[in-house]
Design a protein around this motif. Structure first.
Motif, mmCIF file in Angstrom:
data_model
loop_
_atom_site.group_PDB
_atom_site.id
_atom_site.type_symbol
_atom_site.label_atom_id
_atom_site.label_comp_id
_atom_site.label_asym_id
_atom_site.label_seq_id
_atom_site.Cartn_x
_atom_site.Cartn_y
_atom_site.Cartn_z
ATOM 1 N N ALA A 277 0.864 -1.163 0.175
ATOM 2 C CA ALA A 277 -0.078 -0.032 0.024
ATOM 3 C C ALA A 277 0.824 1.205 -0.106
ATOM 4 N N SER A 278 1.989 1.194 0.883
ATOM 5 C CA SER A 278 2.764 2.504 0.858
ATOM 6 C C SER A 278 3.490 2.691 -0.639
ATOM 7 N N ASP A 279 3.798 1.407 -1.031
ATOM 8 C CA ASP A 279 4.344 1.737 -2.299
ATOM 9 C C ASP A 279 3.365 2.465 -3.590
ATOM 10 N N TRP A 280 2.410 1.767 -3.493
ATOM 11 C CA TRP A 280 1.204 2.246 -4.603
ATOM 12 C C TRP A 280 1.053 3.746 -3.968
ATOM 13 N N ILE A 281 0.755 4.302 -2.953
ATOM 14 C CA ILE A 281 0.579 5.494 -2.817
ATOM 15 C C ILE A 281 1.503 6.453 -3.002
ATOM 16 N N SER A 282 3.114 6.265 -2.792
ATOM 17 C CA SER A 282 3.840 6.878 -3.174
ATOM 18 C C SER A 282 3.975 6.956 -4.757
ATOM 19 N N GLY A 283 3.865 5.896 -5.289
ATOM 20 C CA GLY A 283 3.851 6.072 -7.085
ATOM 21 C C GLY A 283 2.669 6.747 -7.448
ATOM 22 N N ALA A 284 1.499 6.644 -7.074
ATOM 23 C CA ALA A 284 0.406 7.513 -7.623
ATOM 24 C C ALA A 284 0.637 8.994 -7.385
ATOM 25 N N LEU A 285 1.189 9.359 -6.171
ATOM 26 C CA LEU A 285 1.423 10.593 -6.038
ATOM 27 C C LEU A 285 2.395 11.236 -6.880
ATOM 28 N N GLN A 286 3.490 10.396 -7.028
ATOM 29 C CA GLN A 286 4.443 11.077 -8.093
ATOM 30 C C GLN A 286 3.818 11.082 -9.457
ATOM 31 N N VAL A 287 3.004 10.260 -9.879
ATOM 32 C CA VAL A 287 2.127 10.265 -11.188
ATOM 33 C C VAL A 287 1.550 11.781 -11.204
ATOM 34 N N GLU A 288 0.625 12.076 -10.157
ATOM 35 C CA GLU A 288 -0.102 12.927 -10.195
ATOM 36 C C GLU A 288 0.600 14.488 -10.060
ATOM 37 N N GLN A 289 1.834 14.397 -9.448
ATOM 38 C CA GLN A 289 2.770 15.851 -9.335
ATOM 39 C C GLN A 289 3.665 15.779 -10.863
#
Length: 386
Positions: A374-386
């Protein structure tokens, strides 16, 4: 001089029963009270003075609160309360739903007023509540209903049917025990693995005999301060209680029945009474169903005239006044073939004839790999959004 029999039911329930029976039989409103159904032998005459009135303030006995999911006159609850009262060791109080709420999970009633009516169960102080098991426990522990606000133990049950695996999430009997733990009160939920083709009413008495030693031990250790404080215990009793192989500490499994949604035909008009009578042979169970329907009838009279009642089972797809087509469905659960599983899982132990005892905590235990994913997914998702 004409004499009449004493009412065997609370006055409000009598009126509701008359309404239900009249609607089923097509009778007139002048039915005599002598034709009223009697409730099960476990429930006393409402004109008798209960010894529980003086016992409520008896501080010499530990207070035990009993609730359930299937309704206050269900056999599992009645037999359990009878046994607790007969022991003479406890000050027994009951606060349970007036109708079947066995799949209400942890739901509560908000923005609506619930009604509380005294119920007559010999030797106990009892109330039936027009809410869920969680409502019942929450109300009982609030101090608004009883003279106390914290019993020594809350027992939720005995439920008809297993609460193993994912059924725990749906279960009203488990919800009642969980609410007690939320309020800091030790609790047990108890279920009987009822099977339609095998089980009989006497199994509830056997189930009570099986779980009483554990209840006694729990109360003893609560008083000593050594009962687990961070969990409640779910007790699953096998289909043949008297032939059980003993108690076994188990873990919650992932097992569940398969949900099966059925479209309701527009041509089906089954009578609720006929449907019930074709599947139940016991007078006690028939009266329990009548009690549930009577409670529903009483509630219906209190509903605002602006609210429209819809009979789900007798209508398929119809057009309303607004030309919108409504479709109606009914949910059934179908037991799946059980795969090979570890011996210490709840349903496996139950099927093997053990009394499965599963501890449940309020703290969700997230496994490390799930937390990492879950931590890896959230980090990746936020990087894509930014």
């Amino acid at each position: 001089m004409t004499t009449t029999k004493k009412n065997m039911l609370p006055p409000g329930l009598v009126n509701n029963l008359q309404e239900v029976l009249l609607s089923r039989k097509g009778g007139n409103s002048n039915t005599n009270n002598d034709e009223q159904q009697q409730k099960p032998d476990a429930v006393t005459d409402s004109t008798e003075t209960s010894t529980s009135a003086s016992d409520e303030n008896d501080n010499s006995k530990p207070v035990v609160l009993v609730t359930n999911g299937e309704g206050i006159y269900s056999l599992g609850l009645v037999y359990l309360v009878q046994a607790l009262v007969r022991s003479g060791l406890y000050n027994v109080h009951v606060c349970a739903p007036q109708s079947d709420k066995s799949v209400s999970s942890h739901s509560v009633t908000v923005r609506e007023t619930i009604t509380v009516t005294p119920a007559e169960i010999d030797g106990a102080t009892a109330y039936e509540v027009s809410g869920t098991p969680v409502d019942c426990v929450s109300l009982a522990l609030s101090g608004a209903l009883f003279s106390w606000s914290k019993p020594l133990l809350v027992i939720s049950g005995i439920n008809r049917g297993s609460s193993c695996g994912h059924h725990m999430f749906y279960s009203g009997v488990v919800g009642g025990a969980r609410e007690a733990l939320v309020s800091g009160v030790p609790s047990l939920s108890i279920s009987l693995n009822w099977k339609r083709e095998e089980s009989q009413e006497s199994d509830f008495k056997d189930a009570v005999a099986v779980c009483l030693p554990l209840i006694t031990a729990a109360i003893r250790d609560i008083e000593k301060g050594v009962f687990p404080k961070s969990c409640f215990l779910s007790i699953e009793i096998p289909t043949s209680p008297s032939a059980n192989k003993g108690f076994k500490l188990t873990k919650q499994s992932m097992w569940r029945s398969a949900p099966n949604w059925l479209a309701v035909s527009a041509n089906r008009h089954p009578s609720s009474a006929a449907h019930f009578m074709s599947n139940q042979q016991s007078l006690g169970l028939q009266l329990a169903q009548l009690s549930q329907d009577a409670s529903a009838a009483g509630a219906a009279r209190r509903v605002s005239a602006q609210r429209q009642n819809v009979e789900v089972e007798s209508v398929g797809a119809v057009k309303s006044d607004t030309n919108k087509v409504k479709k109606y469905f009914r949910l059934e659960f179908i037991n799946k073939e059980q795969e090979e599983a570890e011996e210490d899982l709840d349903f496996k132990a139950l099927d093997n004839g053990f009394v499965a005892v599963t501890p449940f905590s309020l703290c969700p235990q997230i496994e490390v790999d799930i937390q990492t994913a879950a931590s890896d997914w959230i980090s990746g998702a936020l990087q894509v959004e930014q």
